[in-house]
Motif scaffolding. Structure first.
Motif, PDB file in Angstrom:
ATOM      1  N   ILE A  95       0.832  -1.211   0.000  1.00 29.33           N
ATOM      2  CA  ILE A  95       0.000   0.000   0.000  1.00 29.33           C
ATOM      3  C   ILE A  95       0.866   1.261   0.000  1.00 29.33           C
ATOM      4  O   ILE A  95       0.692   2.156  -0.824  1.00 29.33           O
ATOM      5  CB  ILE A  95      -0.954   0.008   1.215  1.00 29.33           C
ATOM      6  CG1 ILE A  95      -1.998  -1.109   1.079  1.00 29.33           C
ATOM      7  CG2 ILE A  95      -1.657   1.370   1.334  1.00 29.33           C
ATOM      8  CD1 ILE A  95      -2.854  -1.294   2.313  1.00 29.33           C
ATOM      9  N   LEU A  96       1.833   1.324   0.908  1.00 30.96           N
ATOM     10  CA  LEU A  96       2.606   2.547   1.097  1.00 30.96           C
ATOM     11  C   LEU A  96       3.594   2.816  -0.041  1.00 30.96           C
ATOM     12  O   LEU A  96       3.730   3.956  -0.497  1.00 30.96           O
ATOM     13  CB  LEU A  96       3.363   2.492   2.430  1.00 30.96           C
ATOM     14  CG  LEU A  96       2.506   2.449   3.697  1.00 30.96           C
ATOM     15  CD1 LEU A  96       3.388   2.350   4.933  1.00 30.96           C
ATOM     16  CD2 LEU A  96       1.623   3.692   3.783  1.00 30.96           C
ATOM     17  N   ILE A  97       4.280   1.757  -0.521  1.00 30.81           N
ATOM     18  CA  ILE A  97       5.334   1.980  -1.516  1.00 30.81           C
ATOM     19  C   ILE A  97       4.758   2.436  -2.862  1.00 30.81           C
ATOM     20  O   ILE A  97       5.268   3.407  -3.457  1.00 30.81           O
ATOM     21  CB  ILE A  97       6.210   0.717  -1.662  1.00 30.81           C
ATOM     22  CG1 ILE A  97       6.929   0.442  -0.335  1.00 30.81           C
ATOM     23  CG2 ILE A  97       7.239   0.895  -2.774  1.00 30.81           C
ATOM     24  CD1 ILE A  97       7.756  -0.816  -0.321  1.00 30.81           C
ATOM     25  N   PRO A  98       3.724   1.798  -3.409  1.00 29.49           N
ATOM     26  CA  PRO A  98       3.155   2.330  -4.658  1.00 29.49           C
ATOM     27  C   PRO A  98       2.642   3.756  -4.522  1.00 29.49           C
ATOM     28  O   PRO A  98       2.829   4.581  -5.432  1.00 29.49           O
ATOM     29  CB  PRO A  98       2.022   1.345  -4.980  1.00 29.49           C
ATOM     30  CG  PRO A  98       2.378   0.092  -4.278  1.00 29.49           C
ATOM     31  CD  PRO A  98       3.070   0.530  -3.028  1.00 29.49           C
ATOM     32  N   VAL A  99       1.977   4.035  -3.399  1.00 31.63           N
ATOM     33  CA  VAL A  99       1.474   5.400  -3.185  1.00 31.63           C
ATOM     34  C   VAL A  99       2.630   6.390  -3.167  1.00 31.63           C
ATOM     35  O   VAL A  99       2.565   7.472  -3.786  1.00 31.63           O
ATOM     36  CB  VAL A  99       0.670   5.469  -1.870  1.00 31.63           C
ATOM     37  CG1 VAL A  99       0.363   6.922  -1.507  1.00 31.63           C
ATOM     38  CG2 VAL A  99      -0.623   4.675  -1.988  1.00 31.63           C
ATOM     39  N   TYR A 100       3.732   6.030  -2.500  1.00 31.46           N
ATOM     40  CA  TYR A 100       4.907   6.906  -2.415  1.00 31.46           C
ATOM     41  C   TYR A 100       5.477   7.190  -3.803  1.00 31.46           C
ATOM     42  O   TYR A 100       5.743   8.346  -4.157  1.00 31.46           O
ATOM     43  CB  TYR A 100       5.952   6.234  -1.527  1.00 31.46           C
ATOM     44  CG  TYR A 100       7.330   6.868  -1.598  1.00 31.46           C
ATOM     45  CD1 TYR A 100       7.623   8.002  -0.861  1.00 31.46           C
ATOM     46  CD2 TYR A 100       8.324   6.303  -2.398  1.00 31.46           C
ATOM     47  CE1 TYR A 100       8.893   8.587  -0.919  1.00 31.46           C
ATOM     48  CE2 TYR A 100       9.591   6.875  -2.470  1.00 31.46           C
ATOM     49  CZ  TYR A 100       9.876   8.011  -1.722  1.00 31.46           C
ATOM     50  OH  TYR A 100      11.123   8.564  -1.789  1.00 31.46           O
ATOM     51  N   PHE A 101       5.648   6.151  -4.612  1.00 34.24           N
ATOM     52  CA  PHE A 101       6.268   6.320  -5.916  1.00 34.24           C
ATOM     53  C   PHE A 101       5.376   7.106  -6.880  1.00 34.24           C
ATOM     54  O   PHE A 101       5.845   7.994  -7.595  1.00 34.24           O
ATOM     55  CB  PHE A 101       6.601   4.956  -6.529  1.00 34.24           C
ATOM     56  CG  PHE A 101       7.977   4.476  -6.169  1.00 34.24           C
ATOM     57  CD1 PHE A 101       9.098   5.125  -6.653  1.00 34.24           C
ATOM     58  CD2 PHE A 101       8.148   3.386  -5.352  1.00 34.24           C
ATOM     59  CE1 PHE A 101      10.374   4.697  -6.327  1.00 34.24           C
ATOM     60  CE2 PHE A 101       9.409   2.947  -5.010  1.00 34.24           C
ATOM     61  CZ  PHE A 101      10.531   3.603  -5.500  1.00 34.24           C
ATOM     62  N   TYR A 102       4.099   6.779  -6.899  1.00 35.76           N
ATOM     63  CA  TYR A 102       3.227   7.427  -7.883  1.00 35.76           C
ATOM     64  C   TYR A 102       2.886   8.862  -7.488  1.00 35.76           C
ATOM     65  O   TYR A 102       2.577   9.686  -8.349  1.00 35.76           O
ATOM     66  CB  TYR A 102       1.971   6.590  -8.105  1.00 35.76           C
ATOM     67  CG  TYR A 102       2.243   5.370  -8.950  1.00 35.76           C
ATOM     68  CD1 TYR A 102       2.468   5.492 -10.307  1.00 35.76           C
ATOM     69  CD2 TYR A 102       2.307   4.106  -8.377  1.00 35.76           C
ATOM     70  CE1 TYR A 102       2.741   4.380 -11.098  1.00 35.76           C
ATOM     71  CE2 TYR A 102       2.581   2.982  -9.150  1.00 35.76           C
ATOM     72  CZ  TYR A 102       2.802   3.124 -10.516  1.00 35.76           C
ATOM     73  OH  TYR A 102       3.086   2.017 -11.275  1.00 35.76           O
ATOM     74  N   ILE A 103       2.949   9.156  -6.214  1.00 32.95           N
ATOM     75  CA  ILE A 103       2.790  10.562  -5.813  1.00 32.95           C
ATOM     76  C   ILE A 103       4.061  11.347  -6.150  1.00 32.95           C
ATOM     77  O   ILE A 103       4.011  12.484  -6.616  1.00 32.95           O
ATOM     78  CB  ILE A 103       2.473  10.660  -4.303  1.00 32.95           C
ATOM     79  CG1 ILE A 103       1.046  10.174  -4.033  1.00 32.95           C
ATOM     80  CG2 ILE A 103       2.653  12.096  -3.802  1.00 32.95           C
ATOM     81  CD1 ILE A 103       0.664  10.190  -2.568  1.00 32.95           C
ATOM     82  N   GLN A 104       5.226  10.700  -5.946  1.00 33.48           N
ATOM     83  CA  GLN A 104       6.492  11.365  -6.185  1.00 33.48           C
ATOM     84  C   GLN A 104       6.774  11.567  -7.672  1.00 33.48           C
ATOM     85  O   GLN A 104       7.215  12.643  -8.099  1.00 33.48           O
ATOM     86  CB  GLN A 104       7.625  10.566  -5.546  1.00 33.48           C
ATOM     87  CG  GLN A 104       8.993  11.247  -5.609  1.00 33.48           C
ATOM     88  CD  GLN A 104      10.074  10.390  -4.983  1.00 33.48           C
ATOM     89  OE1 GLN A 104      10.255   9.232  -5.364  1.00 33.48           O
ATOM     90  NE2 GLN A 104      10.776  10.944  -4.011  1.00 33.48           N
ATOM     91  N   ASN A 105       6.522  10.529  -8.479  1.00 27.25           N
ATOM     92  CA  ASN A 105       6.884  10.569  -9.893  1.00 27.25           C
ATOM     93  C   ASN A 105       5.707  10.872 -10.818  1.00 27.25           C
ATOM     94  O   ASN A 105       5.918  11.294 -11.961  1.00 27.25           O
ATOM     95  CB  ASN A 105       7.519   9.238 -10.317  1.00 27.25           C
ATOM     96  CG  ASN A 105       8.762   8.913  -9.526  1.00 27.25           C
ATOM     97  OD1 ASN A 105       9.547   9.793  -9.222  1.00 27.25           O
ATOM     98  ND2 ASN A 105       8.944   7.650  -9.168  1.00 27.25           N
ATOM     99  N   GLY A 106       4.498  10.584 -10.364  1.00 32.39           N
ATOM    100  CA  GLY A 106       3.334  10.750 -11.214  1.00 32.39           C
ATOM    101  C   GLY A 106       3.052   9.493 -12.016  1.00 32.39           C
ATOM    102  O   GLY A 106       3.961   8.710 -12.327  1.00 32.39           O
TER     103      GLY A 106
END
Length: 441
Positions: free
Chosen positions: A167-178
Motif C-alpha cells: 500500500i505505502l510503496i506504490p502510493v509513495y512512488f506514484y505521488i512522487q513521480n506521477g
C-alpha cells in the motif's frame, strides 16, 4: 508447551474465525514464488500477465472453498490430506501419492529458500552462507520447535508488513513521480508490456488458474488449515482470501513498472529487489525488506511444519508405531534435517522460477482429477486412480518439447482426467453387469 497431544502440534488449540482464518491463509500463500514469479510473468506476458497471475490465486481459493466445505463435513476426523489418502487408497496408491506430495512440498520450500538467498545477497554485506544460516535457524525455531501455535503468532505480524509494503510503496512512488511519466517510460522502453492482443497471454491466464487450483488442492498446509477454521465460515474465508490475495500480485506489478519505466534491466529474477535502490526513504526500505522477509519466512514456516507433520503422521507412523511424545521429538529432527538440506542445496541451484512453476505445474494438473475423485467417492479406490497421474506426468514430459510448458500442463490434466473417466465408466459397467446378473438369478 506440553508435549502430550500431537494434535496440538498439528492444528493448535482453537478454531479460527474469519479474520484470523484469512490471515493464516494469506501468510501461507503470499510466497516467495509470488515475489519471484510476478516479475517474470509481467516481463514475459505483459500487463495482462500480472493480472492473470492474480486471477490464478483468486479463482484457486474461491473454487477450493466449495470443496473445503465438503471436506470438513464429509471427513470431520481427518487432520491432513494424508488421512484422506489412507482412507481412499490401497497401499501402493497410498505410498505413491505420499511420495509425489513430498516432492512437490520440497519444490515449494526450495523456491522460498532461493528467494531468501537472493534477498540476502542483495542486502547484507556478509557471505550468503552466514545470512542463510540465521534464516534457517529462525525457521527451525518457529516451525519446528514452536509448531502451528508459534506460526499463528507470527502470521499477523507478517501480514501487517506485507500490506504496509504493497500500500505505502506504490502510493509513495506514484505521488512522487506521477502516473503519466511512468506510463510514458514504459511505452518508450518496454512497449511490449502494454500489448494485450496476445494469445499466449490468455493461454497463460487459463493455464495458471489450473496450476493455482492444483497447488491449493494438494497443499498439505492448506488441508491442515481447513481443519483449523470454524466449519460454518470455511467458504467465506477462502473466498475473501482469494479476493484479497489477488491484490498483491497487482500491487507488485505496479511496483515493477516503477523499476523498469526509466530504462532497461539485466536480470529479471532480481528485478523487484532493485526497487530498493529507487527508494529514498529509509522507512520504506525497511518496510519493503520486512515484506520480503515476512512473505518468504511465513510460507517456509508453514511448508516446513506441514511437510514434517505429513512425514511423521502419514509416513513414518504407518511403518513404526509412535507415541505422541516420540512424534514431537521426531518432528524436531525432521524439521532440522529439512532446513539443513535446503541450506546446502539452495546455494548450488538457481533455476528460472516461472519455468520451475510450470514444470511442477504438470504434477499439480495431473493430480487434480485423482484427488477430486478421492474426495467425492464413497469407496476405497483402485491403485489405477492415483497411477493415472504418473502416466499423465510422463506424457507431459514427452510432449513438452513440442507443446511447451503451458501445453504440457494441459496434456497432463487431460490425460489423467481421461484415464479416470475411462476407469469410472468401466467400474460403472462392471457394477451394472453384477446387478443385472443378480436380478436374473
Amino acid at each position: 508447551m506440553i508435549k502430550k497431544n500431537y494434535s496440538v502440534y498439528i492444528l493448535g488449540t482453537i478454531q479460527l474465525g474469519i479474520g484470523f482464518g484469512i490471515v493464516t491463509l494469506l501468510s501461507r500463500w503470499v510466497t516467495g514464488n509470488t515475489i519471484l514469479s510476478s516479475p517474470e510473468a509481467l516481463i514475459k506476458y505483459g500487463i495482462l500477465g500480472g493480472l492473470g497471475y492474480s486471477l490464478m490465486g483468486a479463482f484457486a481459493f474461491i473454487l477450493f472453498g466449495f470443496i473445503a466445505t465438503y471436506i470438513r463435513k464429509r471427513y470431520p476426523k481427518h487432520q491432513t490430506i494424508g488421512d484422506l489418502l489412507k482412507e481412499k487408497t490401497n497401499p501402493f496408491g497410498y505410498w505413491y501419492t505420499i511420495l509425489l506430495l513430498l516432492i512437490t512440498g520440497m519444490d515449494s520450500m526450495f523456491v522460498q529458500a532461493t528467494g531468501a538467498a537472493i534477498l540476502f545477497s542483495l542486502i547484507f554485506p556478509v557471505p550468503i552462507y552466514i545470512s542463510l544460516f540465521f534464516f534457517f535457524s529462525f525457521c527451525f525455531i518457529i516451525a519446528g520447535l514452536g509448531g502451528v501455535q508459534r506460526i499463528h503468532q507470527f502470521a499477523g505480524i507478517s501480514i501487517t508488513f506485507i500490506f504496509a509494503a504493497i500500500i505505502l510503496i506504490p502510493v509513495y512512488f506514484y505521488i512522487q513521480n506521477g502516473v503519466y511519466p511512468v506510463y510514458e517510460g514504459v511505452q518508450l522502453y518496454h512497449p511490449y508490456l502494454l500489448f494485450w492482443k496476445n494469445i499466449d497471454t490468455f493461454f497463460f491466464v487459463i493455464t495458471g488458474i489450473f496450476i493455482g487450483f492444483g497447488q491449493v488442492l494438494i497443499d498439505r498446509a492448506t488441508w491442515q488449515r481447513v481443519y483449523m477454521l470454524k466449519q460454518s465460515r470455511i467458504r467465506t474465508i477462502f473466498t475473501l482470501t482469494g479476493l484479497i490475495w489477488a491484490t498483491i500480485p497487482l500491487s507488485l506489478s505496479s511496483l515493477l513498472l516503477v523499476v523498469v519505466y526509466s530504462g532497461s534491466f539485466q536480470d529479471v529474477k532480481i528485478l523487484l529487489f532493485q526497487l530498493v535502490y529507487n527508494i529514498n526513504s529509509s522507512f520504506l526500505i525497511a518496510i519493503f525488506l520486512l515484506f520480503c522477509f515476512s512473505a518468504i519466512s511465513s510460507t517456509l514456516n508453514a511448508e516446513l511444519h506441514a511437510t514434517t507433520v505429513f512425514t511423521v503422521k502419514n509416513a513414518i507412523s504407518e511403518l513404526i508405531p509412535l507415541s505422541d511424545q516420540h512424534k514431537w521429538h521426531l518432528s524436531f529432527w525432521i524439521t532440522g534435517m529439512q532446513c539443513l538440506f535446503l541450506y546446502l542445496v539452495v546455494i548450488i541451484i538457481s533455476p528460472t522460477f516461472i519455468e520451475l512453476l510450470f514444470f511442477f505445474g504438470s504434477i499439480y494438473a495431473a493430480l487434480i482429477s485423482p484427488i477430486l475423485w478421492m474426495i467425492f467417492s464413497r469407496d476405497r479406490l483402485s491403485s489405477f486412480v492415483p497411477s493415472t497421474s504418473a502416466i499423465a506426468i510422463f506424457l507431459s514430459i514427452l510432449s513438452s518439447s513440442s507443446t511447451g510448458h503451458l501445453g504440457a500442463i494441459w496434456v497432463s490434466f487431460i490425460t489423467s482426467t481421461f484415464l479416470c473417466a475411462c476407469f469410472m465408466l468401466f467400474r460403472f459397467l462392471s457394477i451394472f453387469r453384477v446387478e443385472k446378473r443378480k436380478r436374473l438369478l
